[in-house]
Design a protein around this motif. Structure first.
Motif, PDB file in Angstrom:
ATOM      1  N   PRO A   1       0.755  -1.212  -0.021  1.00  0.00           N
ATOM      2  CA  PRO A   1      -0.048  -0.179  -0.052  1.00  0.00           C
ATOM      3  C   PRO A   1       0.822   1.157   0.001  1.00  0.00           C
ATOM      4  CG  PRO A   1      -0.249  -1.094   1.998  1.00  0.00           C
ATOM      5  CD  PRO A   1       0.394  -2.149   1.228  1.00  0.00           C
ATOM      6  N   LYS A   2       2.001   1.369   0.494  1.00  0.00           N
ATOM      7  CA  LYS A   2       2.894   2.297   0.571  1.00  0.00           C
ATOM      8  C   LYS A   2       4.073   2.131  -0.400  1.00  0.00           C
ATOM      9  CE  LYS A   2       1.968   4.207   5.194  1.00  0.00           C
ATOM     10  NZ  LYS A   2       2.546   4.691   6.423  1.00  0.00           N
ATOM     11  N   LYS A   3       3.867   1.310  -1.517  1.00  0.00           N
ATOM     12  CA  LYS A   3       4.821   0.806  -2.432  1.00  0.00           C
ATOM     13  C   LYS A   3       6.099   0.149  -1.807  1.00  0.00           C
ATOM     14  CE  LYS A   3       3.613   4.393  -5.823  1.00  0.00           C
ATOM     15  NZ  LYS A   3       4.161   5.564  -6.548  1.00  0.00           N
ATOM     16  N   THR A   4       7.241  -0.259  -2.414  1.00  0.00           N
ATOM     17  CA  THR A   4       8.336  -0.891  -1.808  1.00  0.00           C
ATOM     18  C   THR A   4       9.466  -0.761  -2.995  1.00  0.00           C
ATOM     19  OG1 THR A   4       8.981  -2.828  -1.090  1.00  0.00           O
ATOM     20  CG2 THR A   4       7.653  -3.175  -2.894  1.00  0.00           C
ATOM     21  N   ASN A   5      10.602  -0.508  -2.258  1.00  0.00           N
ATOM     22  CA  ASN A   5      11.976  -0.751  -2.987  1.00  0.00           C
ATOM     23  C   ASN A   5      11.987  -2.085  -3.479  1.00  0.00           C
ATOM     24  OD1 ASN A   5      12.359   1.931  -2.425  1.00  0.00           O
ATOM     25  ND2 ASN A   5      14.400   1.676  -1.402  1.00  0.00           N
ATOM     26  N   VAL A   6      12.805  -2.559  -4.467  1.00  0.00           N
ATOM     27  CA  VAL A   6      12.959  -3.833  -4.863  1.00  0.00           C
ATOM     28  C   VAL A   6      14.270  -4.088  -5.072  1.00  0.00           C
ATOM     29  CG1 VAL A   6      12.022  -5.836  -6.468  1.00  0.00           C
ATOM     30  CG2 VAL A   6      10.647  -3.631  -5.831  1.00  0.00           C
ATOM     31  N   ASN A   7      14.991  -5.028  -4.223  1.00  0.00           N
ATOM     32  CA  ASN A   7      16.160  -5.461  -4.524  1.00  0.00           C
ATOM     33  C   ASN A   7      16.390  -6.963  -4.889  1.00  0.00           C
ATOM     34  OD1 ASN A   7      17.372  -3.063  -2.532  1.00  0.00           O
ATOM     35  ND2 ASN A   7      15.613  -4.032  -1.680  1.00  0.00           N
ATOM     36  N   PHE A   8      17.166  -6.908  -6.366  1.00  0.00           N
ATOM     37  CA  PHE A   8      17.438  -8.274  -6.843  1.00  0.00           C
ATOM     38  C   PHE A   8      18.807  -8.796  -6.508  1.00  0.00           C
ATOM     39  CE2 PHE A   8      14.214  -5.954  -9.281  1.00  0.00           C
ATOM     40  CZ  PHE A   8      13.314  -7.007  -9.620  1.00  0.00           C
ATOM     41  N   ILE A   9      18.819  -9.950  -6.035  1.00  0.00           N
ATOM     42  CA  ILE A   9      20.293 -10.167  -5.451  1.00  0.00           C
ATOM     43  C   ILE A   9      20.587 -11.574  -5.943  1.00  0.00           C
ATOM     44  CG2 ILE A   9      19.840  -8.729  -3.673  1.00  0.00           C
ATOM     45  CD1 ILE A   9      19.830 -11.044  -1.652  1.00  0.00           C
ATOM     46  N   CYS A  10      21.838 -11.825  -5.996  1.00  0.00           N
ATOM     47  CA  CYS A  10      22.821 -12.970  -6.478  1.00  0.00           C
ATOM     48  C   CYS A  10      23.630 -13.336  -5.235  1.00  0.00           C
ATOM     49  CB  CYS A  10      23.203 -13.019  -7.738  1.00  0.00           C
ATOM     50  SG  CYS A  10      22.192 -12.992  -9.130  1.00  0.00           S
ATOM     51  N   VAL A  11      23.319 -14.453  -4.617  1.00  0.00           N
ATOM     52  CA  VAL A  11      24.468 -14.565  -3.530  1.00  0.00           C
ATOM     53  C   VAL A  11      25.583 -15.525  -4.230  1.00  0.00           C
ATOM     54  CG1 VAL A  11      24.978 -16.115  -1.572  1.00  0.00           C
ATOM     55  CG2 VAL A  11      22.673 -15.067  -1.752  1.00  0.00           C
ATOM     56  N   LYS A  12      26.755 -14.724  -4.166  1.00  0.00           N
ATOM     57  CA  LYS A  12      28.079 -15.207  -4.862  1.00  0.00           C
ATOM     58  C   LYS A  12      28.684 -16.451  -3.881  1.00  0.00           C
ATOM     59  CE  LYS A  12      27.601 -12.842  -8.200  1.00  0.00           C
ATOM     60  NZ  LYS A  12      27.182 -13.625  -9.555  1.00  0.00           N
ATOM     61  N   ASP A  13      28.719 -16.060  -2.664  1.00  0.00           N
ATOM     62  CA  ASP A  13      29.306 -16.949  -1.459  1.00  0.00           C
ATOM     63  C   ASP A  13      28.853 -16.576  -0.214  1.00  0.00           C
ATOM     64  OD1 ASP A  13      31.100 -15.078  -0.420  1.00  0.00           O
ATOM     65  OD2 ASP A  13      32.622 -15.475  -2.191  1.00  0.00           O
ATOM     66  N   ARG A  14      29.383 -16.987   0.853  1.00  0.00           N
ATOM     67  CA  ARG A  14      28.884 -16.946   2.161  1.00  0.00           C
ATOM     68  C   ARG A  14      29.010 -15.465   2.712  1.00  0.00           C
ATOM     69  NH1 ARG A  14      25.128 -19.630   4.853  1.00  0.00           N
ATOM     70  NH2 ARG A  14      26.172 -19.161   6.840  1.00  0.00           N
ATOM     71  N   LYS A  15      29.958 -14.651   1.993  1.00  0.00           N
ATOM     72  CA  LYS A  15      30.375 -13.605   2.757  1.00  0.00           C
ATOM     73  C   LYS A  15      30.101 -12.189   1.203  1.00  0.00           C
ATOM     74  CE  LYS A  15      33.436 -14.716   6.393  1.00  0.00           C
ATOM     75  NZ  LYS A  15      34.748 -14.392   7.071  1.00  0.00           N
ATOM     76  N   THR A  16      29.680 -12.664   0.269  1.00  0.00           N
ATOM     77  CA  THR A  16      29.415 -11.955  -1.033  1.00  0.00           C
ATOM     78  C   THR A  16      28.084 -12.060  -1.657  1.00  0.00           C
ATOM     79  OG1 THR A  16      31.771 -12.234  -1.403  1.00  0.00           O
ATOM     80  CG2 THR A  16      30.688 -11.057  -2.985  1.00  0.00           C
ATOM     81  N   ILE A  17      27.353 -10.656  -1.724  1.00  0.00           N
ATOM     82  CA  ILE A  17      26.142 -10.623  -2.507  1.00  0.00           C
ATOM     83  C   ILE A  17      26.429  -9.620  -3.573  1.00  0.00           C
ATOM     84  CG2 ILE A  17      23.857  -9.741  -2.213  1.00  0.00           C
ATOM     85  CD1 ILE A  17      23.997 -10.796   0.736  1.00  0.00           C
ATOM     86  N   LYS A  18      25.749  -9.993  -4.893  1.00  0.00           N
ATOM     87  CA  LYS A  18      25.758  -8.787  -5.701  1.00  0.00           C
ATOM     88  C   LYS A  18      24.453  -8.534  -6.033  1.00  0.00           C
ATOM     89  CE  LYS A  18      27.228  -7.477 -10.344  1.00  0.00           C
ATOM     90  NZ  LYS A  18      27.821  -7.469 -11.538  1.00  0.00           N
ATOM     91  N   ILE A  19      23.712  -7.081  -6.098  1.00  0.00           N
ATOM     92  CA  ILE A  19      22.558  -6.567  -5.696  1.00  0.00           C
ATOM     93  C   ILE A  19      22.184  -5.509  -7.177  1.00  0.00           C
ATOM     94  CG2 ILE A  19      23.294  -4.557  -4.411  1.00  0.00           C
ATOM     95  CD1 ILE A  19      20.877  -5.036  -2.860  1.00  0.00           C
ATOM     96  N   PHE A  20      21.232  -5.600  -7.492  1.00  0.00           N
ATOM     97  CA  PHE A  20      20.569  -4.732  -8.446  1.00  0.00           C
ATOM     98  C   PHE A  20      19.441  -3.895  -7.739  1.00  0.00           C
ATOM     99  CE2 PHE A  20      22.594  -8.328 -10.586  1.00  0.00           C
ATOM    100  CZ  PHE A  20      23.414  -7.677 -11.305  1.00  0.00           C
ATOM    101  N   THR A  21      19.224  -2.710  -8.061  1.00  0.00           N
ATOM    102  CA  THR A  21      18.388  -2.130  -7.484  1.00  0.00           C
ATOM    103  C   THR A  21      17.236  -1.107  -8.191  1.00  0.00           C
ATOM    104  OG1 THR A  21      20.009  -1.663  -5.735  1.00  0.00           O
ATOM    105  CG2 THR A  21      18.074   0.050  -5.700  1.00  0.00           C
ATOM    106  N   TRP A  22      16.089  -1.436  -7.573  1.00  0.00           N
ATOM    107  CA  TRP A  22      14.939  -0.590  -8.015  1.00  0.00           C
ATOM    108  C   TRP A  22      14.320   0.237  -6.897  1.00  0.00           C
ATOM    109  CZ3 TRP A  22      12.780   0.797 -12.935  1.00  0.00           C
ATOM    110  CH2 TRP A  22      11.633   1.430 -12.712  1.00  0.00           C
TER     111      TRP A  22
END
Length: 278
Positions: free
Chosen positions: A189-210
Motif C-alpha cells: 500500500p505504500k509501495k516498496t523498494n525492490v532489490n534483486f540479489i545473487c548470492v556469490k558465496d557466504r560473504k558476498t552478495i551482488k545486488i541490482f536496485t529498483w
C-alpha cells in the motif's frame, strides 16, 4: 540557491543547507531539480535542518518529489556534507530522520571525511507494520505474481520498505520491468523498494536496485542492508558481507537489532541554481 552534488556508491544527490534556505520554497522544485536533462540531475535531494533531539535533522526526497523516510547511501553523503561544511563538526553523529534516529561514525583525516559507518536499527518484520497486505508474522519466501510470472520474495522495513528477490543468475529477471511492477503492486500500500540479489558465496552478495520513487539506481544503502539481513536470516550468508552494487562495493554487518553499513561518499561538484526557473 547553492547546493553540493554528491554520490555514494553511484547513488547521487543534491545536498542543501536548510539553515540558509527555505524548505517550503525547495520542495515544489525537487522533481525538476532532479531531472537529468533539464535540471541538475539526481536520485534525490537531502536538506540539513536543525533538530531539537539530535545533532542534525535530515529530510530526504526522492527524484519524483515524494518524501522518503531515509536513505542509507544518502545518509553517508549527508554526514560528510554537514561535517565538511561546518554545520556540525562531530565525528560521532546522531541524526534525526523520518525513520527514527540514525547514528554515524566518521573517519576524518586532514578535516576531510574519508569513510563513514552508519547504523540502521529497528528492522520491522510484521507485514502490518511494513506494510504488506499479507497474513502472518513475517514476509519471508512468499509468492507474488507479476506479468503472469510467479516470483518468490521477502519484505522487511529497514528505514523504508524493502522487497528482496533472490536470483539464480544476474539475467534471470528484467530488473526494470519486474521492479516497477512490484513497486506499485497492490500488495504494498505504500509501495516498496525492490532489490534483486545473487548470492556469490557466504560473504558476498551482488545486488541490482529498483528504488521506490526513483526507479533504477546504481545502489541503495538501506537496500544493501536489507539484502544482507534477509540473506543472513535465511541462512545464505554470514553476519558480515560485501555487497557488490552497480555503483561500487559496500560492507554490512548484521547486529542484534539492525545493520551496520560502511562505505564512502564523494563530492562531485558544487553549484548554484535560480529556483524561480524550476
Amino acid at each position: 540557491m547553492k547546493f553540493t552534488k554528491m554520490q555514494g556508491a553511484g547513488n547521487d544527490f543534491l545536498l542543501i543547507d536548510g539553515f540558509k534556505y527555505n524548505l517550503e520554497e525547495i520542495v515544489p522544485k525537487i522533481k525538476n531539480l532532479c531531472d537529468r536533462r533539464f535540471g541538475v540531475g539526481g536520485d534525490g535531494i537531502m536538506v540539513a535542518l536543525p533538530s531539537e533531539t539530535c545533532d542534525i535533522k535530515m529530510f530526504y526526497y526522492n527524484s519524483d518529489g515524494s518524501q522518503g523516510e531515509m536513505c542509507g547511501n544518502g545518509l553517508r553523503c549527508f554526514v560528510k556534507f554537514v561535517y565538511e561544511k561546518g554545520i556540525v563538526q562531530k565525528e560521532n553523529l546522531k541524526i534525526e530522520t523520518l525513520a527514527g534516529v540514525q547514528y554515524a561514525d566518521l573517519i576524518v583525516r586532514d578535516k576531510k571525511v574519508e569513510s563513514i559507518e552508519i547504523e540502521i536499527g529497528n528492522p520491522i518484520f510484521n507485514p502490518k507494520d511494513i506494510p504488506v497486505n499479507i497474513d502472518g508474522e513475517e514476509v519471508f519466501n512468499r509468492e507474488i505474481e507479476i506479468f503472469g510470472e510467479k516470483i518468490k520474495f521477502s519484505t522487511i522495513f529497514l528505514g523504508v520498505p524493502h522487497t528482496i528477490i533472490f536470483m539464480e543468475n544476474e539475467s534471470q529477471y528484467d530488473i526494470n520491468k519486474i521492479g516497477r511492477g512490484i513497486e506499485i503492486h497492490p500488495l504494498f500500500p505504500k509501495k516498496t523498494n525492490v532489490n534483486f540479489i545473487c548470492v556469490k558465496d557466504r560473504k558476498t552478495i551482488k545486488i541490482f536496485t529498483w528504488e521506490r520513487g526513483a526507479g533504477r539506481t546504481l545502489a541503495c544503502g538501506t537496500g544493501s542492508c536489507s539484502a544482507g539481513l534477509v540473506s543472513y536470516k535465511l541462512g545464505y550468508t554470514e553476519k558480515e558481507a560485501k555487497i557488490i552494487t552497480e555503483g561500487g562495493d559496500l560492507y554490512i554487518k548484521v547486529l542484534e537489532n539492525g545493520v551496520k553499513l560502511r562505505g564512502g561518499a564523494e563530492i562531485t561538484f558544487e553549484g548554484e541554481v535560480d529556483l524561480k526557473k524550476y
